[in-house]
Design an enzyme around this catalytic site. Structure first.
Site, PDB file in Angstrom:
ATOM      1  CE  LYS A   1      35.791  32.562  39.576  1.00 41.75           C
ATOM      2  NZ  LYS A   1      36.523  33.761  39.961  1.00 41.75           N
ATOM      3  CG  ASN A   2      33.442  34.055  42.671  1.00 45.12           C
ATOM      4  OD1 ASN A   2      34.565  33.831  42.236  1.00 45.12           O
ATOM      5  ND2 ASN A   2      32.629  34.973  42.171  1.00 45.12           N
TER       6      ASN A   2
ATOM      7  CB  CYS B   1      38.387  40.578  36.156  1.00 47.00           C
ATOM      8  SG  CYS B   1      38.091  38.916  35.572  1.00 47.00           S
TER       9      CYS B   1
ATOM     10  NE  ARG C   1      36.954  43.438  41.316  1.00 49.53           N
ATOM     11  CZ  ARG C   1      36.801  42.178  40.957  1.00 49.53           C
ATOM     12  NH1 ARG C   1      37.361  41.747  39.882  1.00 49.53           N
ATOM     13  NH2 ARG C   1      36.096  41.347  41.680  1.00 49.53           N
TER      14      ARG C   1
ATOM     15  CG  ASP D   1      30.323  37.761  38.957  1.00 52.11           C
ATOM     16  OD1 ASP D   1      30.849  38.836  38.634  1.00 52.11           O
ATOM     17  OD2 ASP D   1      30.743  37.051  39.897  1.00 52.11           O
TER      18      ASP D   1
ATOM     19  NE  ARG E   1      40.930  34.696  36.741  1.00 53.07           N
ATOM     20  CZ  ARG E   1      40.327  35.823  37.085  1.00 53.07           C
ATOM     21  NH1 ARG E   1      40.275  36.823  36.249  1.00 53.07           N
ATOM     22  NH2 ARG E   1      39.774  35.955  38.271  1.00 53.07           N
TER      23      ARG E   1
HETATM   24  C1  UD1 Z   1      33.305  39.236  44.310  1.00 54.53           C
HETATM   25  C2  UD1 Z   1      33.384  38.179  43.230  1.00 54.53           C
HETATM   26  C3  UD1 Z   1      33.116  38.792  41.868  1.00 54.53           C
HETATM   27  C4  UD1 Z   1      31.797  39.556  41.882  1.00 54.53           C
HETATM   28  C5  UD1 Z   1      31.752  40.538  43.030  1.00 54.53           C
HETATM   29  C6  UD1 Z   1      30.406  41.223  43.187  1.00 54.53           C
HETATM   30  C7  UD1 Z   1      35.034  36.645  44.066  1.00 54.53           C
HETATM   31  C8  UD1 Z   1      36.400  36.073  43.937  1.00 54.53           C
HETATM   32  N1  UD1 Z   1      34.726  37.614  43.234  1.00 54.53           N
HETATM   33  O1  UD1 Z   1      34.331  40.174  44.074  1.00 54.53           O
HETATM   34  O2  UD1 Z   1      33.070  37.726  40.909  1.00 54.53           O
HETATM   35  O3  UD1 Z   1      31.664  40.244  40.662  1.00 54.53           O
HETATM   36  O4  UD1 Z   1      32.017  39.868  44.273  1.00 54.53           O
HETATM   37  O5  UD1 Z   1      29.394  40.289  43.300  1.00 54.53           O
HETATM   38  O6  UD1 Z   1      34.249  36.222  44.901  1.00 54.53           O
HETATM   39  N2  UD1 Z   1      34.892  47.788  46.977  1.00 54.53           N
HETATM   40  C9  UD1 Z   1      35.454  48.890  47.542  1.00 54.53           C
HETATM   41  N3  UD1 Z   1      36.335  48.700  48.578  1.00 54.53           N
HETATM   42  C10 UD1 Z   1      36.636  47.459  49.059  1.00 54.53           C
HETATM   43  C11 UD1 Z   1      36.015  46.327  48.474  1.00 54.53           C
HETATM   44  C12 UD1 Z   1      35.152  46.542  47.432  1.00 54.53           C
HETATM   45  O7  UD1 Z   1      35.209  50.022  47.132  1.00 54.53           O
HETATM   46  O8  UD1 Z   1      37.430  47.362  50.003  1.00 54.53           O
HETATM   47  C13 UD1 Z   1      33.935  47.974  45.862  1.00 54.53           C
HETATM   48  C14 UD1 Z   1      34.370  47.293  44.567  1.00 54.53           C
HETATM   49  O9  UD1 Z   1      35.267  48.087  43.841  1.00 54.53           O
HETATM   50  C15 UD1 Z   1      33.047  47.109  43.872  1.00 54.53           C
HETATM   51  C16 UD1 Z   1      32.079  46.827  45.025  1.00 54.53           C
HETATM   52  O10 UD1 Z   1      32.717  47.333  46.202  1.00 54.53           O
HETATM   53  O11 UD1 Z   1      32.665  48.289  43.234  1.00 54.53           O
HETATM   54  C17 UD1 Z   1      31.744  45.382  45.246  1.00 54.53           C
HETATM   55  O12 UD1 Z   1      32.929  44.630  45.287  1.00 54.53           O
HETATM   56  P1  UD1 Z   1      33.053  43.275  46.113  1.00 54.53           P
HETATM   57  O13 UD1 Z   1      31.695  42.812  46.484  1.00 54.53           O
HETATM   58  O14 UD1 Z   1      34.049  43.478  47.197  1.00 54.53           O
HETATM   59  O15 UD1 Z   1      33.640  42.308  45.025  1.00 54.53           O
HETATM   60  P2  UD1 Z   1      34.755  41.208  45.199  1.00 54.53           P
HETATM   61  O16 UD1 Z   1      34.650  40.572  46.525  1.00 54.53           O
HETATM   62  O17 UD1 Z   1      36.062  41.755  44.764  1.00 54.53           O
END
Ligand code: UD1
Length: 456
Positions: A58-59, A153, A158, A345, A437
């Site tokens: 999915k991701n 979620c 985030r 995850d 989801r």
């Molecule tokens: C993706 C996955 C999610 C997984 C996560 C970490 C998808 C749709 N979702 O989420 O299932 O749990 O990777 O493996 O692929 N952060 C910031 N600023 C930003 C972006 C992120 O501070 O601009 C922080 C987030 O709050 C979090 C960390 O960085 O604490 C990692 O987040 P990120 O790797 O970006 O997760 P997602 O891409 O949202």
């Protein structure tokens, strides 16, 4: 000019990609209707034995769909987890933007030739955080994008600050107004740059990698995320004509090209779904063959699982997981980290397993600040868990007891299903919306290997 959707598809090409004659004639496939039932009931105590087919990730699929926005040519996917709600939300978003999307079973075709707007509205984006990934592709191809700040979620605040700052480093002008990100590329398009991410982010790496494919010059992403889904996305972009090196490392280099073309891509198997069913086999003391799954994408999780006393093997394209039910699981400590570390995850699922393991295990969550929402629900089933800050001590108990519990986020929900598989009596999991989801046909997949599970 509006192009009629019918004129986009070439029937013989679609047929050659696996679409059936019926689907070519029929109305556009919207995927299966979402279930009107919102509970799952599980009666624990069955060992699981048999085969479970693993779906496409999915991701990765959600991001690949965004990558299709980078070209006016058709992009075809195999192994798409089309029945997931998140896939339906992303389809809704792409269709809103003007794309033609065709789905049949696990096939998907997208043509973003007729895109008519660069605005991704709140009503669709709020359903799922993965929709923020349209920002980079829209901005790169059309020079502008307006994307609502995302939902998803509730596992932490985030933010998307790193996505925005990095796009600004490619020359974009970005303002935040009324809940929307308004982005505009400079005249002549985005400019390649060296971007140093202050923190590893899956989404920011993907958004920037896609945006940089059509930027002028070279972009280097430093401290990039290394998740297998990013490598898969990069490989599809390369098939579309992008010039990318360093995939799977913390330094990805993208040399911009003028335009991208179509591609045909099979989506990588879902390592989180795989890991979840590995835990199911471990907890129930069963033996499962997970079909079309890659152990090399799960080395940290599999390493931890084998320390609990579980046997794990790659057999051709499948993974075989088994545990002798007469030998109790041993507790372990886990700490979530960016790939190739232990995935956040899978944290909730491993915690569910530790509730019935011998001894005590320490679970430390370093990625998201609010990812212990499954703890109170597991406690309702008799688990002994103490949370202190970002860590939880899980002291194994001889048995869990079935209870009525509430699904709070995607991975927390599946942890409750796993707990239900071993609990004495009946567990009712409410609000399974979250589960739909991210887990394709979970009731059918677990039921098919002997679990006593049903929609209610
Ligand atoms: C993706 C996955 C999610 C997984 C996560 C970490 C998808 C749709 N979702 O989420 O299932 O749990 O990777 O493996 O692929 N952060 C910031 N600023 C930003 C972006 C992120 O501070 O601009 C922080 C987030 O709050 C979090 C960390 O960085 O604490 C990692 O987040 P990120 O790797 O970006 O997760 P997602 O891409 O949202």
């Amino acid at each position: 000019m509006t192009v009629a959707k019918e004129s986009i598809w070439n029937d013989s090409v679609l047929r050659s990609r696996g679409f059936s004659p019926e689907s070519l004639k029929g109305a556009p496939d919207k995927g299966p209707a979402p279930s009107t039932l919102d509970k799952i009931k599980v009666i624990g105590g069955q060992e699981l034995h048999g085969d479970i087919p693993i779906s496409g990730a999915k991701n990765c699929a959600l991001k690949l769909m965004c990558a299709a926005l980078l070209t006016d040519k058709s992009v075809y996917f195999e192994n798409a987890p089309n029945s997931l709600r998140d896939m339906q939300s992303q389809t809704e978003l792409l269709e809103y933007l003007g794309c033609a999307v065709k789905r049949e079973g696990s096939l998907m075709a997208i043509n973003a030739g007729p895109v008519k707007t660069q605005t991704a509205p709140y009503d669709i984006v709020r359903k799922m955080r993965g929709s923020i990934l349209v920002l980079g592709p829209l901005l790169a191809r059309f020079g502008e994008a307006k994307v609502s700040l995302p939902g998803g979620c509730a596992i932490g605040t985030r933010p998307v600050d790193m996505h925005i700052k990095a796009l600004e480093e490619l020359g974009a002008q970005i303002t935040l107004e009324e809940g929307y990100i308004n982005a505009r590329a400079p005249a002549g398009g985005l400019q390649g740059a060296k971007i140093l991410f202050p923190k590893v982010s899956v989404g920011a790496t993907e958004n920037l990698m896609m945006a940089a494919t059509l930027a002028n010059g070279t972009t280097t992403l430093v401290n990039a995320a290394r998740e297998p889904e990013i490598t898969d996305l990069g490989e599809c972009l390369i098939k579309m004509g992008a010039k990318i090196t360093g995939l799977g490392t913390e330094r990805i280099t993208i040399e911009g090209v003028n335009s991208l073309g179509g591609a045909h891509h099979a989506i990588v198997p879902d390592r989180i779904e795989t890991g979840t069913y590995m835990v199911a086999a471990a907890m129930t003391g069963g033996s499962l063959r997970l079909k079309n799954a890659r152990l090399e994408h799960l080395s940290a999780a599999a390493g931890h699982l084998s320390q609990t006393g579980v046997a794990i093997d790659q057999d051709g394209a499948d993974i075989i997981v088994s545990r002798d039910p007469n030998i109790p699981l041993k507790s372990i400590d886990i700490m979530t980290e960016p790939h190739p570390g232990f995935p956040t995850d899978l944290q909730a699922q491993f915690m569910a397993m530790l509730t019935i393991a011998e001894g005590a295990g320490l679970v430390t969550e370093t990625i998201f600040e609010n990812r212990f929402m499954h703890v109170p629900e597991l406690s309702r089933m008799g688990a002994n868990i103490t949370v202190q800050g970002h860590s939880a001590i899980v002291r194994g108990v001889p048995k869990l007891t079935g209870a009525e519990v509430m699904a709070t986020d995607l991975r927390a929900s599946v942890a409750l299903v796993l707990a239900g598989l071993v609990a004495e009596g009946e567990t009712t999991i409410n609000r399974i919306y979250h589960l739909e989801r991210g887990y394709e046909n979970i009731v059918e997949k677990l039921g098919g290997v002997g679990a006593n599970i049903k929609h209610a």
